[in-house]
Scaffold this active site. Structure first.
Site, PDB file in Angstrom:
ATOM      1  N   THR A 184      33.948  -1.714  -7.050  1.00  0.00           N
ATOM      2  CA  THR A 184      33.807  -0.403  -6.418  1.00  0.00           C
ATOM      3  C   THR A 184      35.167   0.208  -6.132  1.00  0.00           C
ATOM      4  O   THR A 184      36.080  -0.492  -5.694  1.00  0.00           O
ATOM      5  CB  THR A 184      33.084  -0.578  -5.063  1.00  0.00           C
ATOM      6  OG1 THR A 184      31.796  -1.094  -5.331  1.00  0.00           O
ATOM      7  CG2 THR A 184      32.985   0.725  -4.298  1.00  0.00           C
ATOM      8  N   ARG A 212      18.428  -1.790  -7.944  1.00  0.00           N
ATOM      9  CA  ARG A 212      19.283  -2.616  -7.071  1.00  0.00           C
ATOM     10  C   ARG A 212      20.363  -1.742  -6.419  1.00  0.00           C
ATOM     11  O   ARG A 212      20.993  -0.913  -7.064  1.00  0.00           O
ATOM     12  CB  ARG A 212      19.945  -3.714  -7.899  1.00  0.00           C
ATOM     13  CG  ARG A 212      20.870  -4.641  -7.121  1.00  0.00           C
ATOM     14  CD  ARG A 212      22.321  -4.194  -7.209  1.00  0.00           C
ATOM     15  NE  ARG A 212      23.215  -5.086  -6.466  1.00  0.00           N
ATOM     16  CZ  ARG A 212      24.497  -4.826  -6.231  1.00  0.00           C
ATOM     17  NH1 ARG A 212      25.043  -3.719  -6.668  1.00  0.00           N
ATOM     18  NH2 ARG A 212      25.226  -5.666  -5.551  1.00  0.00           N
ATOM     19  N   VAL A 213      20.563  -1.916  -5.130  1.00  0.00           N
ATOM     20  CA  VAL A 213      21.631  -1.204  -4.422  1.00  0.00           C
ATOM     21  C   VAL A 213      22.473  -2.244  -3.691  1.00  0.00           C
ATOM     22  O   VAL A 213      21.922  -3.152  -3.062  1.00  0.00           O
ATOM     23  CB  VAL A 213      21.038  -0.196  -3.410  1.00  0.00           C
ATOM     24  CG1 VAL A 213      22.144   0.462  -2.587  1.00  0.00           C
ATOM     25  CG2 VAL A 213      20.222   0.874  -4.138  1.00  0.00           C
ATOM     26  N   GLY A 214      23.784  -2.100  -3.771  1.00  0.00           N
ATOM     27  CA  GLY A 214      24.676  -3.035  -3.084  1.00  0.00           C
ATOM     28  C   GLY A 214      25.108  -2.493  -1.728  1.00  0.00           C
ATOM     29  O   GLY A 214      24.408  -1.697  -1.092  1.00  0.00           O
ATOM     30  N   ASP A 215      26.267  -2.911  -1.299  1.00  0.00           N
ATOM     31  CA  ASP A 215      26.787  -2.496   0.013  1.00  0.00           C
ATOM     32  C   ASP A 215      27.402  -1.097  -0.016  1.00  0.00           C
ATOM     33  O   ASP A 215      27.457  -0.407   1.011  1.00  0.00           O
ATOM     34  CB  ASP A 215      27.881  -3.476   0.467  1.00  0.00           C
ATOM     35  CG  ASP A 215      29.035  -3.497  -0.532  1.00  0.00           C
ATOM     36  OD1 ASP A 215      28.776  -3.715  -1.741  1.00  0.00           O
ATOM     37  OD2 ASP A 215      30.187  -3.260  -0.137  1.00  0.00           O
ATOM     38  N   THR A 235      34.707  -4.046  -1.355  1.00  0.00           N
ATOM     39  CA  THR A 235      34.326  -4.200  -2.753  1.00  0.00           C
ATOM     40  C   THR A 235      33.968  -5.662  -2.970  1.00  0.00           C
ATOM     41  O   THR A 235      34.401  -6.529  -2.213  1.00  0.00           O
ATOM     42  CB  THR A 235      35.460  -3.758  -3.712  1.00  0.00           C
ATOM     43  OG1 THR A 235      35.022  -3.951  -5.064  1.00  0.00           O
ATOM     44  CG2 THR A 235      36.740  -4.537  -3.494  1.00  0.00           C
ATOM     45  N   GLY A 236      33.185  -5.921  -3.996  1.00  0.00           N
ATOM     46  CA  GLY A 236      32.766  -7.291  -4.259  1.00  0.00           C
ATOM     47  C   GLY A 236      31.256  -7.378  -4.229  1.00  0.00           C
ATOM     48  O   GLY A 236      30.571  -6.351  -4.295  1.00  0.00           O
ATOM     49  N   GLY A 238      27.930  -7.079  -3.282  1.00  0.00           N
ATOM     50  CA  GLY A 238      27.319  -6.310  -2.204  1.00  0.00           C
ATOM     51  C   GLY A 238      26.330  -7.119  -1.385  1.00  0.00           C
ATOM     52  O   GLY A 238      26.209  -6.931  -0.171  1.00  0.00           O
TER      53      GLY A 238
HETATM   54  N1  ASP Z   1      30.124  -3.799  -3.907  1.00  0.00           N
HETATM   55  C1  ASP Z   1      29.604  -3.321  -5.157  1.00  0.00           C
HETATM   56  C2  ASP Z   1      28.151  -3.640  -5.261  1.00  0.00           C
HETATM   57  O1  ASP Z   1      27.744  -4.693  -4.837  1.00  0.00           O
HETATM   58  C3  ASP Z   1      30.316  -3.839  -6.342  1.00  0.00           C
HETATM   59  C4  ASP Z   1      31.783  -4.175  -6.173  1.00  0.00           C
HETATM   60  O2  ASP Z   1      32.474  -3.533  -5.434  1.00  0.00           O
HETATM   61  O3  ASP Z   1      32.278  -5.113  -6.806  1.00  0.00           O
HETATM   62  O4  ASP Z   1      27.444  -2.850  -5.823  1.00  0.00           O
END
Ligand code: ASP
Length: 325
Positions: A184, A212-215, A235-236, A238
């Site tokens: 992200t 699907r929705v992340g953070d 980021t990472g 979610g």
């Molecule tokens: N945080 C984002 C998600 O889970 C992806 C990312 O930042 O790596 O959608």
């Protein structure tokens, strides 16, 4: 404050000024800018986003304008496979985009999740904040809203993303391969007037399940800001960041006196407590305090962030945080 580049003389001169400005112990071991504005973003592509955001601030835009326009640089870049046009699709071949903005001056925000057909979800997110009574719109509802707001629908699957999807599909004709790569673009800006805003934009995980929705578009998880404290973006993975309400946790620890670095370490520790040093899990945060201190941390390798203070912009690599004890 009239000058656009306000020198934080007190930060350079020491604690006396900070105490008189009502700042208690936030600087600690954290790095502190001596000039405003300060802008921090995730990943090396955050550099272009910071330069754009800086220009917006220098031309009189607000912190919110700056982060919106800043993250649009990556949304428009087909070479970035994790954001906007260029983002890899879900397992059905559809690009579903998530984005959010949050204004630390008003504690107001807007977000869209699983938006299809529009390359700049962050602009739609801002309209959700300003022109709807809601905080989050998802899927078809977000799409209809984007159309109502006058945005033009466009192809969102870039040639590169289409080719990558075809390759993946050949390997996984049943479309059951694990989700992959996801980075992200999150950005926090502290303007010369002391306003803090945050934005996030992402295509989420490649080959994810539809819906699907992340953070990233969730207030308190992927982003948070409060002018009286600071701001944070994540980021990472979610799923893991959300389980600790990551960005809110970082800002709240800063409110209690932690430096941005210390606050991030604590949030990452919570993720490490659940996950251990699992190489499949990346989670990273970048944060700014209201006085211009910043911090960054990650549990996986290869995390970089971009930091701009005054007119100087750098991309810095972060050493992975190890599980304590
Ligand atoms: N945080 C984002 C998600 O889970 C992806 C990312 O930042 O790596 O959608």
């Amino acid at each position: 404050m009239r000058r656009r580049t306000f020198l934080l003389r007190g930060a350079a001169a020491g604690v006396g000024f900070l105490a008189s400005a009502g700042v208690r112990g936030q600087e600690g071991s954290g790095r502190t800018a001596t000039e405003l504005p300060v802008i921090i973003s995730t990943w090396p592509f955050g550099k272009a986003a910071n330069l754009e955001a800086l220009q917006v601030l220098q031309s009189g835009g607000t912190a919110l304008d700056a982060v919106e326009r800043g993250v649009m640089t990556a949304e428009a870049n087909p070479a970035i496979s994790t954001v906007g046009y260029g983002g890899f699709p879900n397992r059905d071949g559809d690009v579903e985009l998530d984005a959010a903005v949050f204004d630390g001056s008003t504690l107001d925000g807007g977000a869209v999740c699983a938006l299809t057909g529009y390359r700049h979800p962050v602009q739609v997110a801002r309209k959700v904040m300003e022109n709807s009574p809601h905080l989050i719109l998802v899927g078809q509802g977000a799409r209809s809203f984007a159309e109502e707001q006058g945005f033009s629908a466009e192809e969102t699957l870039s040639d590169g993303a289409r080719a990558a999807y075809q390759k993946w599909l050949k390997k996984h004709p049943d479309r059951l391969g694990a989700p992959e790569g996801h980075d992200t673009l999150g950005q926090v800006a502290l303007s010369s007037q002391g306003s803090i805003a945050a934005a996030c934009t992402t295509s989420g995980m490649a080959w994810k399940l539809p819906g699907r929705v992340g953070d990233s578009p969730i207030v308190g998880h992927g982003l948070y800001a409060d002018d009286s404290v600071g701001g944070c973006v994540a980021t990472g993975m979610g799923e893991e960041i959300s389980k600790v309400c990551g960005s809110f946790l970082v800002v709240e620890r800063m409110r209690q006196g932690a430096t941005p670095e210390e606050a991030i370490e604590e949030a990452l520790d919570r993720i490490l407590m659940r996950q251990g040093q699992n190489p499949a899990v990346q989670a990273a945060f970048v944060a700014l305090s209201k006085s211009g201190a910043w911090g960054a941390g990650a549990i996986g390798s290869r995390f970089h962030y971009a930091i701009t203070r005054g007119n100087q912009t750098e991309v810095i690599e972060v050493k992975p945080q190890k599980r304590r004890g």
